[in-house]
Design an enzyme around this catalytic site. Structure first.
Site, PDB file in Angstrom:
ATOM      1  N   ARG A  66       2.675  -0.951  -7.012  1.00 55.45           N
ATOM      2  CA  ARG A  66       2.291  -1.334  -8.431  1.00 55.45           C
ATOM      3  C   ARG A  66       2.512  -0.123  -9.245  1.00 55.45           C
ATOM      4  O   ARG A  66       2.708  -0.314 -10.655  1.00 55.45           O
ATOM      5  CB  ARG A  66       0.652  -1.598  -8.248  1.00 55.45           C
ATOM      6  CG  ARG A  66      -0.267  -1.780  -9.566  1.00 55.45           C
ATOM      7  CD  ARG A  66       0.298  -2.541 -10.528  1.00 55.45           C
ATOM      8  NE  ARG A  66       0.476  -4.058 -10.004  1.00 55.45           N
ATOM      9  CZ  ARG A  66       0.899  -5.273 -10.514  1.00 55.45           C
ATOM     10  NH1 ARG A  66       1.538  -5.118 -11.653  1.00 55.45           N
ATOM     11  NH2 ARG A  66       0.935  -6.465 -10.190  1.00 55.45           N
TER      12      ARG A  66
ATOM     13  N   LYS B 233       0.611  -1.279  -0.028  1.00 58.23           N
ATOM     14  CA  LYS B 233      -0.279   0.019   0.045  1.00 58.23           C
ATOM     15  C   LYS B 233       0.911   1.404  -0.064  1.00 58.23           C
ATOM     16  O   LYS B 233       0.575   2.232   0.614  1.00 58.23           O
ATOM     17  CB  LYS B 233      -1.125   0.019   1.202  1.00 58.23           C
ATOM     18  CG  LYS B 233      -1.841  -1.203   1.532  1.00 58.23           C
ATOM     19  CD  LYS B 233      -2.448  -1.712   0.073  1.00 58.23           C
ATOM     20  CE  LYS B 233      -3.644  -0.473  -0.258  1.00 58.23           C
ATOM     21  NZ  LYS B 233      -4.390  -1.131  -1.668  1.00 58.23           N
TER      22      LYS B 233
END
Length: 258
Positions: A19, A15
């Site tokens: 990505r 988090k």
């Protein structure tokens, strides 16, 4: 091309924006990245290096293979295992304010398991005493200074690059410029690759690696965070402060979370 072991790994943090870093860097012609998280150095190590290599994309001699598995950063054995594969591996860690990271982590879990306890309930062992439960993963991950110690037993700081999750949103080209420098490749990814998506609240690529179409991260990215009592946020800020300061001092970089 040939399948090769990765020369660079995005090892964390969950988090934080890993990505986005992977999707942005794979636009570079000299980078080939594995799209999925192989979890080799934490869950699949028993399968051996040849299994790991077999997952990798084919590369030319001039290209760098990259993979990302954000749980490596908090896995005790990962630094030694990566070092044993290659002591020259370049490591990328995407960090973000540990309080917002924890809330984001909780929000993601909640979307999959709606019946879990409240954020407050999981955060404290004793709220009136302000005792934070450091065994809860969402809290533990943000204690960056603690996890970093394990990595520094094997790798010099010069081999670890820290990306600011916050700056990745406000200045993606600037952050990715530094990543390209760290990997020793030409600055190909620049401002012209990004546009800001107002509904998602973060940058998207004008065109992706595989097609000429714009590419934003999936539906699960940019979720609206759960509302948390400001007092709880304050207590968590106090809890993380010493860890943050130690982290800034260790890496020689102020992320301005204070």
């Amino acid at each position: 091309g040939t399948k090769r072991l990765p020369r660079a790994i995005v090892v964390g943090v969950k988090k934080g924006g890993t990505r986005a870093v992977l999707e942005f860097i794979r636009v570079h012609p000299e980078v080939r990245a594995l799209g999925t998280e192989p979890h080799f150095f934490d869950r699949n190590y028993h399968r051996g290096l040849e299994w790991y290599r077999s997952l990798m994309p084919r590369t030319l001699d001039s290209q760098i293979t990259v993979e990302k598995t954000p749980s490596y950063f908090v896995t005790k054995e990962a630094p030694r295992r990566i070092f044993n594969m290659s002591r020259d591996t370049k490591l990328i860690v995407v960090v973000r304010n540990p309080v917002t990271r924890a809330i984001s982590d909780y929000t993601q879990t909640l979307s999959k398991k709606p019946d879990i306890p409240t954020f407050e309930g999981l955060t404290f062992r004793n709220r009136s005493l302000g005792l934070v439960d450091t065994s809860w993963n969402a809290i533990r991950i943000g204690m960056y200074a603690v996890h970093l110690e394990s990595w520094l037993q094997y790798f010099p700081l010069s081999q670890i690059h820290f990306v600011s999750g916050e700056k990745l949103i406000t200045d993606p080209a600037g952050e990715m410029g530094k990543v390209q420098d760290f990997l020793g490749i030409k600055r190909v990814i620049t401002d012209k690759h990004f546009y800001f998506n107002k509904t998602k609240g973060f940058p998207c690529l004008k065109k992706s690696e595989s097609s000429g179409l714009p590419r934003c991260l999936g539906k699960s990215k940019g979720r609206t965070h759960v509302q948390i009592d400001p007092e709880v946020i304050e207590q968590l800020r106090d809890f993380y402060r010493p860890y943050n300061i130690k982290f800034y001092e260790t890496v020689g970089q102020d992320f301005r979370w204070e």
